[in-house]
Design an enzyme around this catalytic site. Structure first.
Site, mmCIF file in Angstrom:
data_model
loop_
_atom_site.group_PDB
_atom_site.id
_atom_site.type_symbol
_atom_site.label_atom_id
_atom_site.label_comp_id
_atom_site.label_asym_id
_atom_site.label_seq_id
_atom_site.Cartn_x
_atom_site.Cartn_y
_atom_site.Cartn_z
ATOM 1 N N SER A 166 0.610 -1.322 0.096
ATOM 2 C CA SER A 166 -0.076 -0.216 -0.033
ATOM 3 C C SER A 166 0.787 1.131 -0.114
ATOM 4 O O SER A 166 1.961 1.316 0.732
ATOM 5 C CB SER A 166 -0.597 0.045 1.088
ATOM 6 O OG SER A 166 -1.454 1.373 1.461
ATOM 7 N N TYR A 226 -3.054 -0.504 9.908
ATOM 8 C CA TYR A 226 -3.167 -1.017 8.571
ATOM 9 C C TYR A 226 -1.487 -0.514 7.765
ATOM 10 O O TYR A 226 -0.894 -1.639 7.113
ATOM 11 C CB TYR A 226 -3.844 -0.145 7.721
ATOM 12 C CG TYR A 226 -3.990 -0.499 6.227
ATOM 13 C CD1 TYR A 226 -4.703 -1.714 5.948
ATOM 14 C CD2 TYR A 226 -3.639 0.517 5.236
ATOM 15 C CE1 TYR A 226 -4.466 -1.678 4.472
ATOM 16 C CE2 TYR A 226 -3.880 0.200 3.642
ATOM 17 C CZ TYR A 226 -4.375 -0.811 3.562
ATOM 18 O OH TYR A 226 -4.300 -1.216 2.094
HETATM 19 P P1 NDP Z 1 -11.476 -5.192 -2.028
HETATM 20 O O1 NDP Z 1 -12.156 -5.107 -0.646
HETATM 21 O O2 NDP Z 1 -12.094 -4.520 -2.909
HETATM 22 O O3 NDP Z 1 -11.406 -6.680 -2.527
HETATM 23 C C1 NDP Z 1 -10.808 -7.652 -1.389
HETATM 24 C C2 NDP Z 1 -10.798 -8.938 -2.080
HETATM 25 O O4 NDP Z 1 -10.050 -9.829 -1.127
HETATM 26 C C3 NDP Z 1 -11.952 -9.786 -2.275
HETATM 27 O O5 NDP Z 1 -11.929 -10.643 -3.507
HETATM 28 C C4 NDP Z 1 -12.119 -10.444 -1.080
HETATM 29 O O6 NDP Z 1 -12.926 -11.587 -1.133
HETATM 30 C C5 NDP Z 1 -10.768 -10.786 -0.833
HETATM 31 N N1 NDP Z 1 -10.488 -10.962 0.578
HETATM 32 C C6 NDP Z 1 -10.682 -10.211 1.874
HETATM 33 N N2 NDP Z 1 -10.224 -10.830 2.883
HETATM 34 C C7 NDP Z 1 -9.875 -12.058 2.414
HETATM 35 C C8 NDP Z 1 -9.621 -13.123 3.307
HETATM 36 N N3 NDP Z 1 -9.225 -13.097 4.495
HETATM 37 N N4 NDP Z 1 -9.143 -14.151 2.783
HETATM 38 C C9 NDP Z 1 -8.996 -14.426 1.344
HETATM 39 N N5 NDP Z 1 -9.744 -13.149 0.507
HETATM 40 C C10 NDP Z 1 -10.032 -12.265 1.270
HETATM 41 O O7 NDP Z 1 -9.905 -4.733 -1.820
HETATM 42 P P2 NDP Z 1 -8.866 -3.889 -2.929
HETATM 43 O O8 NDP Z 1 -9.167 -4.688 -4.151
HETATM 44 O O9 NDP Z 1 -9.217 -2.593 -2.667
HETATM 45 O O10 NDP Z 1 -7.567 -4.337 -2.359
HETATM 46 C C11 NDP Z 1 -6.658 -5.481 -2.522
HETATM 47 C C12 NDP Z 1 -5.473 -5.331 -2.069
HETATM 48 O O11 NDP Z 1 -5.024 -3.864 -2.344
HETATM 49 C C13 NDP Z 1 -5.368 -5.244 -0.541
HETATM 50 O O12 NDP Z 1 -4.511 -5.810 -0.087
HETATM 51 C C14 NDP Z 1 -5.486 -3.701 -0.029
HETATM 52 O O13 NDP Z 1 -4.889 -3.649 1.063
HETATM 53 C C15 NDP Z 1 -4.666 -3.213 -1.072
HETATM 54 N N6 NDP Z 1 -4.540 -1.843 -1.420
HETATM 55 C C16 NDP Z 1 -6.051 -1.228 -1.892
HETATM 56 C C17 NDP Z 1 -6.053 0.207 -2.244
HETATM 57 C C18 NDP Z 1 -7.236 0.773 -2.573
HETATM 58 O O14 NDP Z 1 -7.124 2.146 -2.809
HETATM 59 N N7 NDP Z 1 -8.222 -0.027 -3.090
HETATM 60 C C19 NDP Z 1 -4.787 0.913 -1.709
HETATM 61 C C20 NDP Z 1 -3.734 0.479 -1.312
HETATM 62 C C21 NDP Z 1 -3.609 -1.110 -1.327
HETATM 63 P P3 NDP Z 1 -14.532 -11.698 -0.865
HETATM 64 O O15 NDP Z 1 -15.274 -11.156 -2.068
HETATM 65 O O16 NDP Z 1 -15.027 -12.943 -0.529
HETATM 66 O O17 NDP Z 1 -14.949 -10.956 0.272
#
Ligand code: NDP
Length: 246
Positions: free
Chosen positions: A141, A155
Site C-alpha cells: 500500500s 493498516y
Molecule cells: P476489496 O475489498 O475491493 O477486495 C478484497 C478482495 O480480497 C476480495 O476478493 C475479497 O474476497 C478478498 N479477501 C478479503 N479478505 C480475505 C481473506 N481473509 N481471505 C481471502 N480473501 C480475502 O480490496 P481491494 O481490491 O481494494 O484491495 C486489494 C489489495 O490492495 C489489499 O491488499 C489492499 O490492502 C490493497 N490496497 C488497496 C488500495 C485501494 O485504494 N483500494 C490502496 C492500497 C492497497 P470476498 O469477495 O470473498 O470478500
C-alpha cells in the site's frame, strides 16, 4: 502469441477489486489462474467465467488467508486443480482504520493474520512448490511509505511489514531463480476504497495526477512482474499511486 503461456498463477482475493482485475489481466496475457475468496462465491464465479471465456483454465477456491490451514490449502488446491504453481499474487488484504485508542486486540489480530501472516504462509507454501522462474508478487500500500493523516497505525504497520518480507524473500529465493516483488497501490477505486467515498476527494488531492486509479492500472504491472519477461527484477518495490509518494 500470449506472453504468459504455460504460466499457472494463484491470486489471493481474486473475486473483487484489484485481485479480480489482476486475475483477468493474467488470463488475457495467457496464464491459467486460480483465485481465492473469503465469502464472495458469486463474484468469484463471475471472474472464473470471464477467464474461461478467454480460453484459459480457472479455479475458484474459498480460502480465508487469515486462517493458516486455509492459506496453505489454497496453494495445494491450485496445484491439484491446475497442475502446478508458477506465480503467486498476494493480494487479499483488509483495511481497518481508526484512532489508535479505538483499535481492539481483535482488530490487531485479524489485520495481522490476513495482511501479514496470511501472506507469509501462502508464500511459504507456494515457494515450496515453485521451480526456477517462479514469481511472488505482493500487494502492499502507498501507506507503507507515506501516511497522510491519523487513523492508519494498524493498516500501515501491516503493509510496511511486507517490505522486510519482500527483500528477504528475494535474497532467499534468488538462488532458486524465483523472484519476489512488492507493488504499492495508491487510492484505487474498489469496494474497499470507493472513488465516491467520503474520503475520496482528500485522497485524490494527495496524488500528483489528482485522481483515483483503476484496478486495471495496477493489474498491468502485477501481471508483468508475475510473467516471464520480469527475469531480472527482484526485491523491488513499485508504486502505482498516481504520484502519492512523489
Ligand atoms: P476489496 O475489498 O475491493 O477486495 C478484497 C478482495 O480480497 C476480495 O476478493 C475479497 O474476497 C478478498 N479477501 C478479503 N479478505 C480475505 C481473506 N481473509 N481471505 C481471502 N480473501 C480475502 O480490496 P481491494 O481490491 O481494494 O484491495 C486489494 C489489495 O490492495 C489489499 O491488499 C489492499 O490492502 C490493497 N490496497 C488497496 C488500495 C485501494 O485504494 N483500494 C490502496 C492500497 C492497497 P470476498 O469477495 O470473498 O470478500
Amino acid at each position: 502469441m500470449s506472453t504468459h503461456d504455460a504460466v499457472v498463477a494463484l491470486v489471493t482475493g481474486g473475486s473483487r477489486g484489484i485481485g479480480a482485475a489482476t486475475a483477468l489481466r493474467l488470463a488475457q496475457d495467457g496464464a491459467d489462474v486460480a483465485l481465492t475468496y473469503a465469502s464472495g462465491e458469486r463474484d468469484a464465479a463471475e471472474v472464473v467465467g470471464a477467464i474461461e471465456a478467454l480460453g484459459r483454465r480457472a479455479l475458484a477456491v474459498r480460502a480465508d488467508v487469515g486462517d493458516p490451514a486455509q492459506a496453505v490449502a489454497a496453494v495445494e488446491e491450485t496445484v491439484r486443480g491446475l497442475g502446478r504453481i508458477d506465480a503467486l499474487v498476494n493480494n487479499a488484504g483488509i483495511g481497518v482504520l481508526g484512532p489508535l485508542e479505538a483499535l481492539t486486540l481483535a482488530d490487531v489480530d485479524r489485520v495481522l493474520a490476513v495482511n501479514v501472516r496470511g501472506v507469509f504462509l501462502t508464500t511459504q507454501a507456494a515457494a515450496a512448490r515453485m521451480g526456477s522462474g517462479g514469481r511472488i508478487v505482493t500487494i502492499g500500500s502507498c501507506m507503507a511509505a507515506r501516511v497522510p493523516g491519523p487513523g492508519g497505525t494498524l493498516y500501515a504497520m501491516s503493509k510496511a511489514a511486507l517490505t522486510g518480507l519482500n527483500k528477504a524473500l528475494a535474497r532467499e529465493l534468488g538462488e532458486r531463480g524465483i523472484t519476489a516483488n512488492l507493488v504499492h497501490p495508491g487510492p484505487v477505486d474498489t469496494d474497499m476504497n470507493p472513488a465516491d467515498g467520503p474520503y475520496a476527494a482528500a485522497q485524490s488531492a494527495l496524488t500528483a495526477l489528482g485522481r483515483f486509479g483503476t484496478t486495471r492500472e495496477v493489474a498491468g504491472l502485477v501481471s508483468f512482474l508475475a510473467g516471464p519477461d520480469a527475469t531480472y527484477v527482484t526485491g523491488a518495490e513499485f508504486a502505482v499511486d498516481g504520484g502519492h509518494a512523489a
